[in-house]
Design an enzyme around this catalytic site. Structure first.
Site, PDB file in Angstrom:
ATOM      1  N   ASN A  54      -5.289  -9.233  -6.311  1.00 27.71           N
ATOM      2  CA  ASN A  54      -4.258  -9.131  -5.907  1.00 27.71           C
ATOM      3  C   ASN A  54      -3.785  -8.546  -4.555  1.00 27.71           C
ATOM      4  O   ASN A  54      -3.178  -8.738  -4.017  1.00 27.71           O
ATOM      5  CB  ASN A  54      -3.408  -8.193  -6.988  1.00 27.71           C
ATOM      6  CG  ASN A  54      -3.019  -6.601  -6.787  1.00 27.71           C
ATOM      7  OD1 ASN A  54      -4.085  -5.748  -5.859  1.00 27.71           O
ATOM      8  ND2 ASN A  54      -2.338  -6.332  -7.016  1.00 27.71           N
ATOM      9  N   ASP A  83      -2.753 -10.315 -10.751  1.00 27.83           N
ATOM     10  CA  ASP A  83      -2.952  -8.712 -11.200  1.00 27.83           C
ATOM     11  C   ASP A  83      -3.045  -8.124 -12.579  1.00 27.83           C
ATOM     12  O   ASP A  83      -2.852  -9.618 -13.869  1.00 27.83           O
ATOM     13  CB  ASP A  83      -1.599  -9.016 -10.880  1.00 27.83           C
ATOM     14  CG  ASP A  83      -1.099  -6.759 -10.991  1.00 27.83           C
ATOM     15  OD1 ASP A  83      -1.437  -6.196 -11.776  1.00 27.83           O
ATOM     16  OD2 ASP A  83      -0.536  -6.356  -9.346  1.00 27.83           O
ATOM     17  N   GLN A 106      -5.300   1.808  -8.369  1.00 28.45           N
ATOM     18  CA  GLN A 106      -3.584   1.895  -7.323  1.00 28.45           C
ATOM     19  C   GLN A 106      -4.807   3.030  -7.318  1.00 28.45           C
ATOM     20  O   GLN A 106      -4.519   4.537  -7.831  1.00 28.45           O
ATOM     21  CB  GLN A 106      -2.544   2.340  -7.987  1.00 28.45           C
ATOM     22  CG  GLN A 106      -2.045   2.806  -6.681  1.00 28.45           C
ATOM     23  CD  GLN A 106      -1.701   2.340  -5.925  1.00 28.45           C
ATOM     24  OE1 GLN A 106      -1.210   0.903  -5.625  1.00 28.45           O
ATOM     25  NE2 GLN A 106      -2.453   3.073  -4.562  1.00 28.45           N
ATOM     26  N   TYR A 171      -3.090  10.790  -9.984  1.00 29.01           N
ATOM     27  CA  TYR A 171      -4.248   9.550 -10.309  1.00 29.01           C
ATOM     28  C   TYR A 171      -5.287  10.098 -11.255  1.00 29.01           C
ATOM     29  O   TYR A 171      -5.591   8.658 -11.625  1.00 29.01           O
ATOM     30  CB  TYR A 171      -4.728   9.381  -9.335  1.00 29.01           C
ATOM     31  CG  TYR A 171      -6.331   9.021  -8.039  1.00 29.01           C
ATOM     32  CD1 TYR A 171      -6.291   7.453  -8.378  1.00 29.01           C
ATOM     33  CD2 TYR A 171      -7.099   9.428  -9.053  1.00 29.01           C
ATOM     34  CE1 TYR A 171      -6.973   6.736  -8.656  1.00 29.01           C
ATOM     35  CE2 TYR A 171      -8.533   8.856  -8.607  1.00 29.01           C
ATOM     36  CZ  TYR A 171      -8.174   7.157  -8.713  1.00 29.01           C
ATOM     37  OH  TYR A 171      -9.753   7.035  -8.690  1.00 29.01           O
ATOM     38  N   LYS A 175      -5.750   7.969 -14.428  1.00 27.95           N
ATOM     39  CA  LYS A 175      -7.263   7.858 -14.804  1.00 27.95           C
ATOM     40  C   LYS A 175      -7.975   8.285 -16.026  1.00 27.95           C
ATOM     41  O   LYS A 175      -8.935   7.405 -16.515  1.00 27.95           O
ATOM     42  CB  LYS A 175      -8.552   8.235 -13.962  1.00 27.95           C
ATOM     43  CG  LYS A 175      -8.327   7.710 -12.341  1.00 27.95           C
ATOM     44  CD  LYS A 175      -8.734   6.100 -12.409  1.00 27.95           C
ATOM     45  CE  LYS A 175     -10.226   4.993 -12.372  1.00 27.95           C
ATOM     46  NZ  LYS A 175     -10.154   4.239 -11.812  1.00 27.95           N
ATOM     47  N   ILE A 212     -15.708  10.198   4.554  1.00 29.63           N
ATOM     48  CA  ILE A 212     -17.179   9.630   5.619  1.00 29.63           C
ATOM     49  C   ILE A 212     -16.462   8.232   6.373  1.00 29.63           C
ATOM     50  O   ILE A 212     -17.061   8.683   7.294  1.00 29.63           O
ATOM     51  CB  ILE A 212     -17.818   9.493   3.803  1.00 29.63           C
ATOM     52  CG1 ILE A 212     -18.600  10.494   3.559  1.00 29.63           C
ATOM     53  CG2 ILE A 212     -19.150   8.402   4.989  1.00 29.63           C
ATOM     54  CD1 ILE A 212     -19.537  10.339   2.217  1.00 29.63           C
ATOM     55  N   PHE A 228      -8.744  19.073   6.173  1.00 32.25           N
ATOM     56  CA  PHE A 228      -7.580  19.244   6.569  1.00 32.25           C
ATOM     57  C   PHE A 228      -7.761  20.534   4.832  1.00 32.25           C
ATOM     58  O   PHE A 228      -8.648  19.984   4.015  1.00 32.25           O
ATOM     59  CB  PHE A 228      -6.925  18.139   4.615  1.00 32.25           C
ATOM     60  CG  PHE A 228      -6.301  16.871   5.291  1.00 32.25           C
ATOM     61  CD1 PHE A 228      -5.346  16.993   5.920  1.00 32.25           C
ATOM     62  CD2 PHE A 228      -6.861  15.668   5.675  1.00 32.25           C
ATOM     63  CE1 PHE A 228      -4.517  15.625   6.386  1.00 32.25           C
ATOM     64  CE2 PHE A 228      -6.261  14.742   6.228  1.00 32.25           C
ATOM     65  CZ  PHE A 228      -5.065  14.810   6.641  1.00 32.25           C
TER      66      PHE A 228
END
Length: 333
Positions: A54, A83, A106, A171, A175, A212, A228
């Site tokens: 998409n 989608d 996503q 997330y 998954k 990376i 971070f």
């Protein structure tokens, strides 16, 4: 249970099934980093490939367009802009399809903390939609892209597939939900699936927001590299060539979940230093506040994949980083 031959007959792929000819494959998220590499290999092997994407603007869609540009003239390649949340699109594309490589997602651990709804809609509900359509279309097997993010909180390292799964980000939850839907559809409906738990994939065409990619581009420009946190978080990095090889093997064998990792544990500090050394950079390392949702450590135990799939990582991190830096340099010239 319906046999593979009968499912193929019902979906119009019986001739190819009987004669052992090349197969029809759908790759969701096929214009992305991993999906485009899988497509490249499938086309090289002579298979008929449909790419569904998409072109979500999570990162620049022009990057995704360039990923698949080399395939557009291949007679075995079809691009479908659509989608996985659209059932009609899936039903149409899955007619006569033998296998599905499910890479659409996503992505983004950090962004999922800010907006947990979209990862759920795409990664959990979208996968459920794909599974239903695949079941009804007689697909033989789904190779599902999962993630080391399903583990989250560390109880021991390295993670084996039996490690408790307690994700620390929306997330990761999405998954894990996708994995569980795959398992249930296998148990209830006989739809075969493999979920490959990727550990931090890198290589040419990787997403520009990953460490990376950021570190290498900064190093080549001799610009400061920002970490971070204090740099002590560790990751298991996996080269894209090893990921593609695992996917192709999983099309033929294995069911359930498998860790697909590089087999090494490297701190973010060491990663940055290695990239600076590899590129001959004068970049300095700076530090910023840690980000919510980031796992502290990942490290894959890949013995199950070696035992059941005959797969083990082959590309060392040092070699992979050299190849990637060279690719970035060439793509700039």
């Amino acid at each position: 249970m319906v046999s593979a031959g009968e499912r193929a007959r019902r979906t119009g792929s019986y001739r190819r099934y009987r004669e052992g000819q090349n197969i029809r494959i759908l790759v969701t998220g096929g214009a992305g980093f991993i999906g485009s590499h899988i497509i490249e290999r499938l086309l090289d092997d002579g298979h008929e490939v449909v790419c569904l994407d998409n072109f979500d603007p999570y990162y620049d869609p022009e990057i995704k367009k360039s990923n698949i540009q080399p395939f557009l003239e291949n007679k075995n390649f079809t691009l479908e802009v659509g989608d996985i949340r659209n059932r009609d699109t899936l039903t149409r594309l899955l007619e006569g399809t033998d296998y599905v490589f499910h890479e659409a997602a996503q992505a983004g651990v950090r962004i999922s903390v800010e907006d947990p709804i979209k990862p759920h809609e795409v990664n959990a509900t979208g996968t459920l939609n794909l599974l239903e359509a695949s079941r009804d279309s007689g697909v033989k097997k789904i190779i599902n892209a999962s993630s080391s993010s399903v583990y989250g909180t560390v109880e021991y390292l390295p993670f084996d597939e039996d490690h408790p799964r307690r994700p620390v980000s929306p997330y990761g939850v999405s998954k894990l939900a996708a994995e569980e839907y795959c398992r249930v559809f296998s148990e209830l409906y006989g739809l075969k699936s493999v979920s490959l738990r990727y550990f931090t994939v890198y290589g040419p065409r990787m997403r520009p927001d990953l460490a990376i990619s950021i570190f290498t581009r900064k190093a080549l420009a001799n610009e400061p590299i920002t970490i971070f946190g204090d740099g002590t978080k560790t990751r298991d990095f996996t080269n894209i060539k090893d990921i593609v090889r695992a996917n192709l093997i999983a099309m033929q064998k294995g069911e359930g979940a498998y860790n697909i990792g590089g087999g090494h544990r490297v701190s973010i500090q060491t990663l940055a230093e290695t990239i600076i050394e590899t590129t001959g950079s004068s970049s300095e390392i700076r530090y910023a506040d840690t980000v919510k949702g980031d796992a502290e450590h990942t490290f894959a135990d890949t013995k199950k994949a070696e035992r059941n799939l005959g797969w083990r990582p082959q590309v060392s991190l040092e070699e992979g980083l050299r190849r990637y830096a060279a690719w970035v340099s060439n793509s700039r010239s």
